[in-house]
Design a protein around this motif. Structure first.
Motif, PDB file in Angstrom:
ATOM      1  N   UNK A  16     -39.171 -61.685   6.977  1.00 50.98           N
ATOM      2  CA  UNK A  16     -40.244 -62.488   6.380  1.00 50.98           C
ATOM      3  C   UNK A  16     -39.688 -63.514   5.421  1.00 50.98           C
ATOM      4  N   UNK A  17     -38.435 -63.345   5.032  1.00 48.14           N
ATOM      5  CA  UNK A  17     -37.944 -64.219   3.963  1.00 48.14           C
ATOM      6  C   UNK A  17     -37.109 -65.359   4.507  1.00 48.14           C
ATOM      7  N   UNK A  18     -37.456 -65.841   5.687  1.00 41.51           N
ATOM      8  CA  UNK A  18     -36.765 -67.026   6.175  1.00 41.51           C
ATOM      9  C   UNK A  18     -37.191 -68.215   5.333  1.00 41.51           C
ATOM     10  N   UNK A  19     -36.243 -68.813   4.687  1.00 44.69           N
ATOM     11  CA  UNK A  19     -36.587 -69.935   3.837  1.00 44.69           C
ATOM     12  C   UNK A  19     -36.794 -71.157   4.713  1.00 44.69           C
ATOM     13  N   UNK A  20     -37.851 -71.852   4.415  1.00 50.53           N
ATOM     14  CA  UNK A  20     -38.131 -73.037   5.211  1.00 50.53           C
ATOM     15  C   UNK A  20     -37.252 -74.191   4.746  1.00 50.53           C
TER      16      UNK A  20
END
Lengths: 510, 288
Positions: A16-20
């Motif tokens: 969930x913590x894929x940085x955009x």
């Protein structure tokens, strides 16, 4: 998202913590890369001219500068902090950031003219045509060209549900979002959960109406004591959902429906039904689309929780079914909000701290955001807002492609030259591949952001309560205090107007 | 409960609607400070970078007979007479590493404007062309002609003949000059015959590129002249080249410059012509 393959226990949501907008030039954004190259230029020039001592000193200078440009401290590199500080102080200096409502200055304006501070000033609230017996208030974001509407929900909560039921709910939320993605009109949905300190107004009104004049004095005394002890710590939650679609998506259906605000409203109404159905599948008991009075009250109580009591009292004593004589939108804002401090936002006798909630790398389980809403002290108010944006199939495919490209550039370059790739690189790469596979299989891609805030009366010790909120989330989510942007962060975390996700920017469109 | 109130929170109720003057003052201070910092940083960077491109201009006004030709950095105070001449001749020059003579990138700096050398008036009847004016440039031109003739084929005998044709009685014997020793070393180091013509297919020539005046006595009759050139050795098409400099004391005798009697000049700083080292040694280009 991937699941843990364990046969027992709740499902764990990972990735969930894929940085955009992760930089694609060795992990830097193009701007950062340009600045770094510029910082290294003098050293390289000196090297080419055989001036080695000069080259060394420039190299040291460049190293310091690169650290300032690249290394994030509390989520932002030093240069970004500096830019933010400059903007923040400019706002203070030019008197853009302090705010006082027209009503507080004694200038009663038009009832339907909104009078709101900061980022809210770009909103307009036109009344749409009739929908299920009332005129829904449209939320028009003039800056980003979005049209939306807000509903108040009632939900019994998920605290008592089993793991299976939770998984089912999560699955339904997913399918609801996918369904929205296929609808092509609405692409954003924000869920806001706010705790409301229960002021006992409703109960008091009920008591007044059912009071018997001949009750014994002792019974009255006992009841009063019980009320005082029990009612002071009880908390309720209120839920809002805001859906919005872009002007571009709405324009053509709106033209077919008669054009103008009414046309856009009709185009939006068609989708609202479906959203409401999807929400009912999530266990929501009732969905009430808000009129302008409802929106005004939601904003007003967001800024000033203490007004909830009087508004509630009015609703109970003088019911107003069509919402035409309630709180006008022109008085929805706070009466006074001084220039925001760097780390807090003060408004109408309350102070707030807002955070961005960052999902952990290790994954999280259903219901883990709950503690952020567990009020510790009677009288404080906590909020949590999740903004989702569902990308269309084409946009999602493009996004995962570019994600994979960004990850592969680095990993492949390292692998070809025989360097080790770190576990983080590999993990990102496989994650990007999995995502692409999922999108290719017809899943939708959702951008999301989670914001949380805490509001206490202005005379309380704000930092104490903020620390408690941070403790509550420790080990689950990382809270990033949004310094120098507390007023905008408050809007993203506590007000049901659908502001909170920045527009999707791409370094390049493939 | 502790009262660690944020002062702004209090202030806002006493001064409704207006930020306190303290806030704006602080904002002004912070913005001003940041602005000054950034401006200073930018100016410093620009200055440093431009300074790197222009290089440090050599300065040092020195009294000299001909300020046009004064070379930098050597300052035995000129006078006249044998002591002044000896001091001038023996004053040490810039020490450069041996590697400085091999080809390298050229400098964008200069040690001064180029020097125009006069033409000889008499080119026949003598081994070395003579007949130069009684100026520093004349002395330089005489030395350059001497070198051109004497360095041909890198033969110590040729050098000795050319040297002796210009030397005053009492000047250092040709065989003891630094140039002669270097030529002998060169021949020995490359397995050639010590004197005489070179092997067939081999050519060695010296082409002048730069000159400098080490100094001149006050009466202008004694000058220590220096010349720097490119020595090109060509062995069947394999070419090696490096810088070769020489300084000799010149005295005006009658209507021509002769190699002066007395102590010879200190070793010249040999460098690749036009490189940073040559510029810092003070070599200046020749224009004809």
């Amino acid at each position: 998202m991937s699941t843990a393959t364990g046969p027992v226990g709740p499902r764990v949501y990972r990735g969930l913590n894929l940085k955009e907008g992760m930089g694609w030039i060795a992990g830097m954004t193009p701007v950062q890369a340009f600045l770094v190259a510029a910082a290294c230029t003098p050293a390289l020039i000196a090297m080419s001219r055989n001036q080695w001592s000069t080259a060394f000193s420039w190299g040291v200078f460049a190293a310091v500068l690169v650290v300032l440009i690249v290394v994030p401290v509390h989520g932002r590199p030093a240069f970004r902090w500096l830019a933010d500080l400059i903007m923040f102080q400019t706002g203070v200096l030019m008197r853009w950031s302090p705010w006082q409502s027209r009503a507080a200055a004694g200038l009663a304006g038009d009832r339907s003219e909104p009078d709101l501070p900061g980022v809210l000033s770009r909103l307009e609230f036109p009344d749409g045509p009739e929908f299920h017996g009332s005129r829904i208030c449209l939320i028009h974001d003039t800056d980003q060209g979005r049209w939306g509407a807000t509903a108040r929900l009632t939900h019994s909560g998920v605290g008592m549900l089993s793991d299976d039921e939770c998984t089912e709910l999560a699955r339904r939320l997913g399918s609801m979002l996918v369904g929205l993605g296929h609808r092509e009109v609405v692409d954003r949905i924000s869920l806001l959960v706010r705790t409301v300190p229960d002021d006992g107004t409703e109960y008091a009104v009920w008591r007044e109406r059912h009071q018997r004049a001949d009750a014994p004095t002792l019974a009255r005394q006992v009841t009063t004591e019980i009320d005082r002890d029990v009612a002071s710590v009880s908390v309720r939650t209120e839920l809002f959902v805001t859906v919005s679609g872009t002007e571009d998506a709405l324009r053509r259906p709106a033209k077919a429906a008669g054009g103008g605000v009414a046309g856009r409203a009709y185009a939006l109404y068609r989708v609202l039904e479906a959203v409401a159905d999807g929400l009912r599948g999530l266990g929501v008991q009732s969905v009430t689309w808000l009129t302008s009075t409802g929106v005004a009250e939601a904003i007003k109580t967001g800024f000033n929780p203490a007004t909830a009591a009087s508004l509630q009292y009015q609703h109970l004593m003088r019911p107003d079914p069509d919402g035409s004589v309630g709180l006008p939108i022109s008085q929805a804002g706070p009466a006074l909000a001084p220039a925001p401090a760097a780390r807090a936002y003060h408004h109408d006798g309350f102070s707030s701290v807002s955070y961005a909630v960052q999902p952990p790398e290790s994954g999280t389980i259903f219901g883990s955001l709950g503690p952020l809403l567990a009020v510790r002290t009677a009288g404080e108010r906590r909020t949590l807002q999740i903004h989702y944006e569902i990308l269309s199939q084409a946009a999602a495919a493009r996004e995962v492609r570019s994600q994979r490209f960004r990850n592969n550039v680095l990993v492949d370059a390292k692998a070809q030259r025989g360097f080790n790739t770190t576990a983080v690189d590999t993990r990102r790469q496989t994650g990007a591949r999995e995502q692409e596979a999922a999108v290719a299989a017809g899943h939708a891609l959702v951008r999301f952001t989670v914001a949380s805030s805490l509001t206490v009366p202005a005379e309380w010790n704000l930092e104490d309560h903020a620390a408690r909120l941070e403790n509550d989330s420790s080990g689950r989510f990382r809270l990033l205090r949004l310094e120098l942007a507390q007023d905008s962060a408050f809007v993203a975390a506590a007000l049901p107007v659908g502001i909170g996700l920045p527009r999707l920017t791409r370094a390049f469109d493939s | 409960m502790a009262r660690l109130m944020n002062p702004d929170g209090r202030q806002m109720y006493s001064r409704p609607g207006r930020p306190g003057p303290g806030e704006r003052g602080r904002a002004m201070l912070i913005l001003g400070g940041v602005g000054v910092l950034l401006l200073g940083l930018i100016i410093a960077v620009i200055m440093f970078v431009t300074g790197m491109f222009t290089g440090s201009e050599t300065t040092g006004p020195r009294p000299s007979a001909d300020p046009m030709l004064s070379s930098p950095g050597l300052g035995p105070s000129a006078g006249s007479g044998p002591q002044a001449e000896a001091a001038l001749a023996q004053a040490p020059m810039l020490q450069l590493p041996v590697s400085a003579v091999s080809p390298r990138t050229l400098s964008t700096r200069t040690a001064g404007p180029p020097i125009a050398l006069p033409q000889p008036e008499q080119v026949t009847g003598s081994l070395v062309p003579t007949g130069f004016p009684a100026t520093e440039a004349g002395a330089l031109a005489q030395l350059v002609e001497l070198m051109k003739v004497g360095m041909a084929d890198a033969d110590p005998q040729t050098w000795a003949r050319a040297y002796d044709s210009l030397a005053e009685p009492g000047a250092l014997p040709a065989a003891q000059t630094r140039t002669s020793q270097d030529l002998v070393d060169l021949r020995r180091g490359s397995n050639m015959n010590p004197t005489g013509p070179l092997r067939s297919g081999m050519r060695i020539s010296w082409a002048p590129t730069s000159v400098m005046v080490k100094g001149t006595t006050d009466d202008g009759t004694y000058t220590v002249a220096c010349a720097l050139g490119e020595l090109v050795a060509d062995n069947d098409g394999r070419v090696v080249s490096f810088g070769w400099g020489n300084c000799l004391p010149m005295r005006r005798v009658g209507d021509q410059w002769r190699i002066a009697s007395g102590p010879t000049a200190a070793t010249a700083p040999s460098a690749w012509p036009g490189s940073d080292e040559a510029v810092s040694a003070g070599w200046r280009d020749i224009t004809r």
